[in-house]
Motif scaffolding. Structure first.
Motif, PDB file in Angstrom:
ATOM      1  N   LEU A 280      76.380  -0.148   1.078  1.00 57.86           N
ATOM      2  CA  LEU A 280      76.085  -1.377   1.804  1.00 57.86           C
ATOM      3  C   LEU A 280      75.321  -2.350   0.905  1.00 57.86           C
ATOM      4  O   LEU A 280      74.351  -1.959   0.240  1.00 57.86           O
ATOM      5  CB  LEU A 280      75.256  -1.067   3.052  1.00 57.86           C
ATOM      6  N   ALA A 281      75.746  -3.608   0.914  1.00 55.37           N
ATOM      7  CA  ALA A 281      75.075  -4.640   0.127  1.00 55.37           C
ATOM      8  C   ALA A 281      73.938  -5.235   0.960  1.00 55.37           C
ATOM      9  O   ALA A 281      74.159  -5.723   2.076  1.00 55.37           O
ATOM     10  CB  ALA A 281      76.063  -5.731  -0.271  1.00 55.37           C
ATOM     11  N   VAL A 282      72.707  -5.186   0.419  1.00 56.23           N
ATOM     12  CA  VAL A 282      71.518  -5.668   1.131  1.00 56.23           C
ATOM     13  C   VAL A 282      71.129  -7.035   0.604  1.00 56.23           C
ATOM     14  O   VAL A 282      70.950  -7.224  -0.600  1.00 56.23           O
ATOM     15  CB  VAL A 282      70.347  -4.674   0.970  1.00 56.23           C
ATOM     16  N   GLY A 283      70.993  -7.999   1.529  1.00 60.95           N
ATOM     17  CA  GLY A 283      70.610  -9.343   1.124  1.00 60.95           C
ATOM     18  C   GLY A 283      69.116  -9.584   1.145  1.00 60.95           C
ATOM     19  O   GLY A 283      68.590 -10.368   0.361  1.00 60.95           O
ATOM     20  N   ASP A 284      68.396  -8.893   2.036  1.00 57.48           N
ATOM     21  CA  ASP A 284      66.945  -9.107   2.148  1.00 57.48           C
ATOM     22  C   ASP A 284      66.310  -7.861   2.745  1.00 57.48           C
ATOM     23  O   ASP A 284      66.951  -7.114   3.496  1.00 57.48           O
ATOM     24  CB  ASP A 284      66.647 -10.323   3.032  1.00 57.48           C
ATOM     25  N   VAL A 285      65.041  -7.631   2.395  1.00 55.13           N
ATOM     26  CA  VAL A 285      64.285  -6.477   2.876  1.00 55.13           C
ATOM     27  C   VAL A 285      62.970  -6.964   3.463  1.00 55.13           C
ATOM     28  O   VAL A 285      62.274  -7.779   2.848  1.00 55.13           O
ATOM     29  CB  VAL A 285      64.009  -5.461   1.741  1.00 55.13           C
ATOM     30  N   GLU A 286      62.634  -6.457   4.636  1.00 54.44           N
ATOM     31  CA  GLU A 286      61.371  -6.837   5.286  1.00 54.44           C
ATOM     32  C   GLU A 286      60.717  -5.581   5.850  1.00 54.44           C
ATOM     33  O   GLU A 286      61.384  -4.746   6.475  1.00 54.44           O
ATOM     34  CB  GLU A 286      61.639  -7.821   6.429  1.00 54.44           C
ATOM     35  N   THR A 287      59.430  -5.443   5.615  1.00 52.79           N
ATOM     36  CA  THR A 287      58.684  -4.340   6.221  1.00 52.79           C
ATOM     37  C   THR A 287      57.505  -4.908   6.995  1.00 52.79           C
ATOM     38  O   THR A 287      56.963  -5.961   6.645  1.00 52.79           O
ATOM     39  CB  THR A 287      58.144  -3.356   5.164  1.00 52.79           C
ATOM     40  N   ARG A 288      57.129  -4.231   8.048  1.00 55.38           N
ATOM     41  CA  ARG A 288      55.924  -4.604   8.790  1.00 55.38           C
ATOM     42  C   ARG A 288      55.380  -3.364   9.468  1.00 55.38           C
ATOM     43  O   ARG A 288      56.116  -2.408   9.736  1.00 55.38           O
ATOM     44  CB  ARG A 288      56.193  -5.705   9.812  1.00 55.38           C
ATOM     45  N   ARG A 289      54.097  -3.398   9.747  1.00 55.87           N
ATOM     46  CA  ARG A 289      53.490  -2.275  10.453  1.00 55.87           C
ATOM     47  C   ARG A 289      53.258  -2.662  11.903  1.00 55.87           C
ATOM     48  O   ARG A 289      53.158  -3.842  12.249  1.00 55.87           O
ATOM     49  CB  ARG A 289      52.163  -1.868   9.808  1.00 55.87           C
ATOM     50  N   THR A 290      53.164  -1.665  12.751  1.00 58.23           N
ATOM     51  CA  THR A 290      52.873  -1.900  14.154  1.00 58.23           C
ATOM     52  C   THR A 290      51.488  -2.514  14.292  1.00 58.23           C
ATOM     53  O   THR A 290      50.528  -2.066  13.676  1.00 58.23           O
ATOM     54  CB  THR A 290      52.929  -0.572  14.938  1.00 58.23           C
ATOM     55  N   THR A 291      51.373  -3.555  15.106  1.00 59.48           N
ATOM     56  CA  THR A 291      50.094  -4.216  15.331  1.00 59.48           C
ATOM     57  C   THR A 291      49.435  -3.662  16.593  1.00 59.48           C
ATOM     58  O   THR A 291      50.059  -2.937  17.387  1.00 59.48           O
ATOM     59  CB  THR A 291      50.282  -5.730  15.496  1.00 59.48           C
ATOM     60  N   LEU A 292      48.185  -4.047  16.797  1.00 60.26           N
ATOM     61  CA  LEU A 292      47.486  -3.649  18.019  1.00 60.26           C
ATOM     62  C   LEU A 292      48.202  -4.221  19.242  1.00 60.26           C
ATOM     63  O   LEU A 292      48.236  -3.583  20.300  1.00 60.26           O
ATOM     64  CB  LEU A 292      46.032  -4.131  17.969  1.00 60.26           C
ATOM     65  N   GLU A 293      48.778  -5.402  19.097  1.00 57.91           N
ATOM     66  CA  GLU A 293      49.529  -5.985  20.208  1.00 57.91           C
ATOM     67  C   GLU A 293      50.710  -5.093  20.597  1.00 57.91           C
ATOM     68  O   GLU A 293      50.981  -4.869  21.782  1.00 57.91           O
ATOM     69  CB  GLU A 293      50.025  -7.378  19.846  1.00 57.91           C
ATOM     70  N   ASP A 294      51.426  -4.568  19.602  1.00 60.62           N
ATOM     71  CA  ASP A 294      52.539  -3.657  19.879  1.00 60.62           C
ATOM     72  C   ASP A 294      52.058  -2.426  20.645  1.00 60.62           C
ATOM     73  O   ASP A 294      52.680  -1.988  21.619  1.00 60.62           O
ATOM     74  CB  ASP A 294      53.205  -3.204  18.574  1.00 60.62           C
ATOM     75  N   VAL A 295      50.942  -1.856  20.183  1.00 58.68           N
ATOM     76  CA  VAL A 295      50.400  -0.649  20.817  1.00 58.68           C
ATOM     77  C   VAL A 295      49.949  -0.951  22.243  1.00 58.68           C
ATOM     78  O   VAL A 295      50.207  -0.174  23.181  1.00 58.68           O
ATOM     79  CB  VAL A 295      49.234  -0.076  19.986  1.00 58.68           C
ATOM     80  N   PHE A 296      49.283  -2.089  22.417  1.00 61.60           N
ATOM     81  CA  PHE A 296      48.799  -2.499  23.740  1.00 61.60           C
ATOM     82  C   PHE A 296      49.964  -2.625  24.727  1.00 61.60           C
ATOM     83  O   PHE A 296      49.925  -2.088  25.836  1.00 61.60           O
ATOM     84  CB  PHE A 296      48.044  -3.819  23.621  1.00 61.60           C
TER      85      PHE A 296
END
Length: 309
Positions: A280-296
């Protein structure tokens, strides 16, 4: 750390409505405790009972070892409260308001202390300005100043930065940390989850009058959190190859994005290997961590039996 505020089996009823339901909680000396919950969850009711503005239907609350009902004079002197609602006396300027508030606690406000509070709240230039002439954000800052004049051991900040601009909000965050370093115990309620994540040492989540969780912030984020990897593909695909499905990836955005959630970043390795093997050809990569808002959101939704994305 020793307990400054002790709440034991506290319930508050209004007829058939249970606003606070059997809460047990200890708030430690010198910590910032974030009390989070949706509107109507019981946060302000609980704070009002601790501050002596409401009486519990049942249970006991003590501040610095003093019962808030039987020894209210001692507990009220130990507490500073910034309420949600903006209230001020329109007949006094900023300095007069703070000096009068200090007088209620039998405190003569020293010039050095006055300047410290005004400077921290960016109100020094408004020292002689009538409170009627202040903007909404400045009036909220003045409320914070009023709560601080008697140097309370426990400070309750109920939505302290609502209506305050971003620059001042961050300045207030810095001042709150300094108060903690001086030994002040701070209880923070806010709908800005970024604010709680930035400041709080421990988090309590309340909903429908019940405490869902009380935990150190970092432990809470670690236990409920995750890292998310999003791979934007150079060309959409109709379906995920079997090896990607096997490692738990999903296909989003009309076949253009591969999303993967893991408890640690190390778990991304098998996914990336499977992507490479699939060609698979990847055009862009993004990572993020779960925030307190997500947990809430996850905790409240789980309590209410709602599905989360």
């Amino acid at each position: 750390m020793d307990t400054v505020v002790a709440i034991r089996g506290v319930t508050k009823r209004y007829g058939p409505l249970v606003a606070v339901d059997g809460i047990d909680l200890g708030i430690r000396r010198g910590e910032i405790f974030g009390l989070l919950g949706p509107n109507g969850a019981g946060k302000t009711t609980l704070i009002s009972m601790i501050a002596g503005l409401l009486r519990p239907t049942s249970g006991e609350i003590s501040v610095l070892g003093h019962d808030v009902v039987r020894e209210y004079r001692e507990t009220r002197r130990a507490i500073g409260l910034v309420p949600q609602e903006i209230n001020f006396d329109p007949f006094f300027n900023v300095e007069e308001t703070l000096r009068m508030q200090a007088g209620y606690f039998g405190v003569r406000l020293a010039e050095e202390r006055l300047v410290e509070i005004l400077g921290a709240l960016d109100l020094l230039s408004k020292r002689t300005t009538n409170s009627r002439a202040l903007s909404g954000g400045m009036k909220r800052r003045l409320l914070i100043g009023k709560a601080l004049v008697h140097d309370p051991a426990v400070l309750f900040l109920d939505e302290p930065t609502a209506g305050v601009d971003v620059e001042l909000r961050r300045s207030l965050w810095s001042y709150v940390r300094r108060l903690r370093e001086r030994g002040t115990t701070i209880v923070l309620t806010t709908h800005y989850l970024e604010e709680a994540e930035e400041l709080a040492d421990r988090i309590g989540v309340i909903d429908r009058g019940r405490l869902l969780v009380v935990e150190d912030k970092d432990a809470l984020l670690s236990r409920h959190g995750a890292k998310v990897l999003r791979l934007s593909l150079a060309r959409p695909i109709a379906s995920l190859p079997a090896p990607l499905v096997a490692v738990g990836a999903r296909l989003d955005a009309g076949g253009s994005v591969v999303t993967f959630e893991a408890s640690t970043g190390d778990a991304f390795g098998p996914l990336l290997a499977a992507v490479a093997d699939a060609g698979l050809a990847v055009g862009d990569v993004e990572t993020r961590r779960t925030t307190l808002e997500d947990v809430f959101v996850r905790l409240v939704s789980r309590d209410r039996g709602e599905a989360t994305a």
